[in-house]
Design a protein around this motif. Structure first.
Motif, PDB file in Angstrom:
ATOM      1  N   GLY A  12       0.835  -1.195   0.000  1.00 37.62           N
ATOM      2  CA  GLY A  12       0.000   0.000   0.000  1.00 37.62           C
ATOM      3  C   GLY A  12       0.869   1.243   0.000  1.00 37.62           C
ATOM      4  N   GLY A  13       0.367   2.342  -0.574  1.00 32.65           N
ATOM      5  CA  GLY A  13       1.089   3.604  -0.590  1.00 32.65           C
ATOM      6  C   GLY A  13       2.256   3.590  -1.549  1.00 32.65           C
ATOM      7  N   TYR A  14       3.258   4.407  -1.242  1.00 29.32           N
ATOM      8  CA  TYR A  14       4.410   4.568  -2.123  1.00 29.32           C
ATOM      9  C   TYR A  14       5.508   3.608  -1.713  1.00 29.32           C
ATOM     10  N   THR A  15       5.913   2.726  -2.633  1.00 33.47           N
ATOM     11  CA  THR A  15       6.923   1.728  -2.297  1.00 33.47           C
ATOM     12  C   THR A  15       8.126   1.850  -3.231  1.00 33.47           C
ATOM     13  N   GLY A  16       8.186   2.943  -3.968  1.00 37.15           N
ATOM     14  CA  GLY A  16       9.282   3.131  -4.918  1.00 37.15           C
ATOM     15  C   GLY A  16      10.511   3.730  -4.256  1.00 37.15           C
TER      16      GLY A  16
ATOM     17  N   LYS B 180       7.897   9.673  -0.562  1.00 40.08           N
ATOM     18  CA  LYS B 180       6.703  10.343  -1.065  1.00 40.08           C
ATOM     19  C   LYS B 180       5.757  10.533   0.110  1.00 40.08           C
TER      20      LYS B 180
END
Lengths: 454, 454
Positions: A302-306, A310
């Motif tokens: 979930g959310g930003y995993t890059g 962020k």
């Protein structure tokens, strides 16, 4: 027979390698073609082994391969079950050698499926070849190799129901489990059941700026974490109401017998590189994996995993959750009470969806049965007189319980793997010793089973 | 000046579109070339606006663009700050039109960076052009547009320290915030600070079969969920020892004044499609985002997240976690106490790593200062006599506190965005009204500021 196996061992291995090179990942649609290729290869190998017939049965999912050799309808029939599909190989980068390019290192075959279950079901095909070639087949053989075991055998149930006559047998023999050690033969007499599902938690209708909204709007990741955490107490006891209602409590005798099985805690921890184990208070490791149910998150996102940072307050969070079940828990009931409970603990600030994946019932084989005795004698002979230990495996082969329901026969879990095989992990491997020992042991099961049934 | 803006409005917009078409994502290395291209474009636009000089300053990260127009050293100097980098645009599939192909729909500019911050800092460049072209520039202007705001302005601090003389100014003017509504002008007098970090929880040294090991070996996802859940109590109060020690409690008067700002709860919930808000007990939404610190998980991942089911007991789980801070919390202290606490609550069955990303101090502008008064008068005139409301924004512009430390000047947060702009989300947008209103308001700030400084 030993001579025949000895003379053909290199060919047996290179044939297995050809099978391992096919990336038959059932979970991922992009391997659909490879699944088909793999089924064809399995069918061919059954015919080459000397079966009267081998055929591919279509299903709405991946095909089932069936073969048989009937030498005399008056004789008993052994039904072999296995699966040609494998787990996804990712994360690929953690493999020392490519998952679908089998490699031998220190007497072990490294490849996805080397043990689970290509390497193990292929032992049966080579055992059949050996028995046929040496004229020592003592009873009838049926072989059913499916392609959806790793994704819940969704369509095998229907196939079995629709082919009861074809599959009629006296016992089902399965090699998809492990022994305690190469010098400690064992037979699994219990399997845990499984309920596997996916949950989705939704907060706002879009990803938000965590500065502008953070603190005022529910964060579905935080909420999901809280919901997951709340499902176990400080003793790692699962808090879902009714979860343990049908769990069989074993007697003190049964438990102490279980715990006599060789187990080296230090070696276990060293192998996993962990300082401490973690499990339900009041039970040993053997009990925690053998006779107690579990709840594990198999995946979460979930959310930003890059890369980098962020500052997002995400709209959604997801988790794949599975529960291992023990007698007499029922996977459908557990799915039901999990779902009710999960929805009931969701705060009003989020919306929650529970999506069932698959499941299966737990299973137990009586150690006083003819089937078990035959396996015991076979292993004892193959291991030079060493008595095999009955164990309760932690894994699940949901279809086994279904076989008993639909075909009315018991399954024998005579597997030859080891804990170090890294099933479902990068660098899965299978020992050459185990591969050949299996091919040697299986015909002995046929022999003793036929004798005991007389 | 209004006439000049009116006559050139279409060109202003198409110039902004050219800037928005450059995917200047600072977080992702693969956009490095675009970042450079964007910096060049910003430099050119400053020169075209009539500046005496514009230059690109290299940093170990992305370059800083600096420009200036000095009409008379005796006059006050306004330093404009903005950033040309944008948030990652993913998930791309949720964008109605491509993030880097600006599109007008119902009077709004849809594009990543349309509001945050390209659309807003470009207003200043067009305001400068307008003042120069109409001979109405009343003081000196310096412009500093950085490329790392979305990733923590890692190198701007050094740049500022090394260029104090060049950046010497009387006030810093920033448009990177919002107004309450197009008919309710407001000025942010407070910004929250930020501590952003990443955590890694490791169980076994490899992914395991959840059947063979489940129940006996720690699952890092379950553990991470428990650790995250434990950091908030049932009142959504953060449980990290010392977390609130330096939080300024506002007086009843200050709080009631704050809550007089127009806020429509139903509209707020409707816009986000949520049934209930969730936040710290005892505080209103305006307070929760304005004067209270938070702890949000911005991203979480671990185990199998692909299609279908995989019964894996993963080796690792990760989360990106950020805390919004309020006066007088210090982001380095908070990083420190978070780290100590997180390590202290990790069970012995796992290993934990806390990796700092970035952070910044909270900030407040006194409403009785000359800087604030000038902004107040400018907005009041631009909005036809309507008095702007002072607000506490929930976001963070870490660099603002640093400006005060290093340059000894206050920053005015005169932003023109709206909550509906979907900053950091798919379909980010910026109203045409807001873009042009900003270009109209900024010169008025220059005028009033120069007068008040006399």
């Amino acid at each position: 027979m030993k001579t025949y196996i000895e003379q053909n061992k290199d060919r047996f291995l290179s044939e297995l390698f050809d099978l391992l090179r096919i990336p038959s990942v059932s979970a991922d649609p992009k391997f659909k073609g490879d699944m088909r290729r793999c089924a064809e290869a399995v069918k061919e190998s059954i015919l080459k082994a000397g079966a009267d017939l081998a055929e591919i049965h279509e299903t709405p999912g991946h095909p089932v391969v069936y073969g048989e050799k009937i030498i005399d309808p008056a004789l008993p029939t052994v039904l072999i079950y296995g699966h040609y599909d494998v787990q996804p190989a990712d994360p690929y980068e953690l493999w020392e050698t490519p998952p679908f390019e089998p490699t031998i290192r220190n007497e072990r075959i490294y490849a996805r499926g080397s043990c689970d279950d290509k390497g193990q079901f292929y032992m049966h095909i080579k055992a059949l070849e050996t028995m046929v070639a040496t004229g020592s087949l003592t009873c009838n053989v049926k072989i059913m190799i499916e392609g959806e075991e790793e994704v819940g055998s969704d369509h095998l149930g229907t196939f079995v129901r629709e082919n009861k006559e074809k599959l009629k047998a006296d016992v089902i023999l399965i090699s998809d489990t492990s022994i305690i050690a190469n010098d400690v033969p064992s037979i699994e007499v219990g399997l845990r059941g499984l309920t596997y599902l996916e949950v989705e938690v939704t907060g706002a209708n879009r990803d938000l700026h965590s500065g502008v909204y953070g603190g005022a709007v529910a964060n579905p990741i935080n909420v999901l974490c809280e919901m997951i955490a709340s499902m176990k107490d400080e003793n790692n006891h699962i808090t879902i109401p009714g979860f343990y209602d049908k769990v069989q409590e074993l007697s003190a005798e049964e438990r102490s017998l279980m715990n006599e099985a060789p187990f080296d805690l230090d070696e276990y921890k060293r192998d996993l590189a962990i300082d401490e184990l973690e499990g339900e208070t009041g039970y040993t490791t053997i009990e925690r994996t053998g006779i107690r149910p579990t709840l594990d998150v198999n995946g979460i996102w979930g959310g930003y995993t890059g890369e980098g940072a962020k500052t997002v307050l995400p709209s959604k969070a997801y988790a794949k959750i599975s529960m291992r079940l023990v007698p007499d828990q029922n996977n459908d009931e557990i799915l039901d009470i999990f779902t009710k409970h999960f929805l009931s603990i969701a705060p009003p600030s989020v919306k929650v969806v529970v999506k069932p994946h698959h499941g299966g019932l737990p299973y137990v084989t009586p150690v006083d049965s003819v089937e078990y005795k035959a396996a015991e004698l076979a292993m004892k002979e193959a291991w030079g007189g060493k008595q095999p230990v009955p164990t309760r495996g932690g894994g699940s082969i949901p279809i086994v319980a279904l076989f008993e329901q639909e075909l009315g026969v018991k399954s024998i879990l005579m597997g030859f793997g080891l804990d170090i095989d890294a099933l479902h992990s990068p660098n899965e491997s299978y020992g050459l010793f185990n591969f050949y020992k299996g091919i040697e042991t299986i015909p002995l099961f046929f022999k003793y089973y036929t004798e005991l049934k007389k």
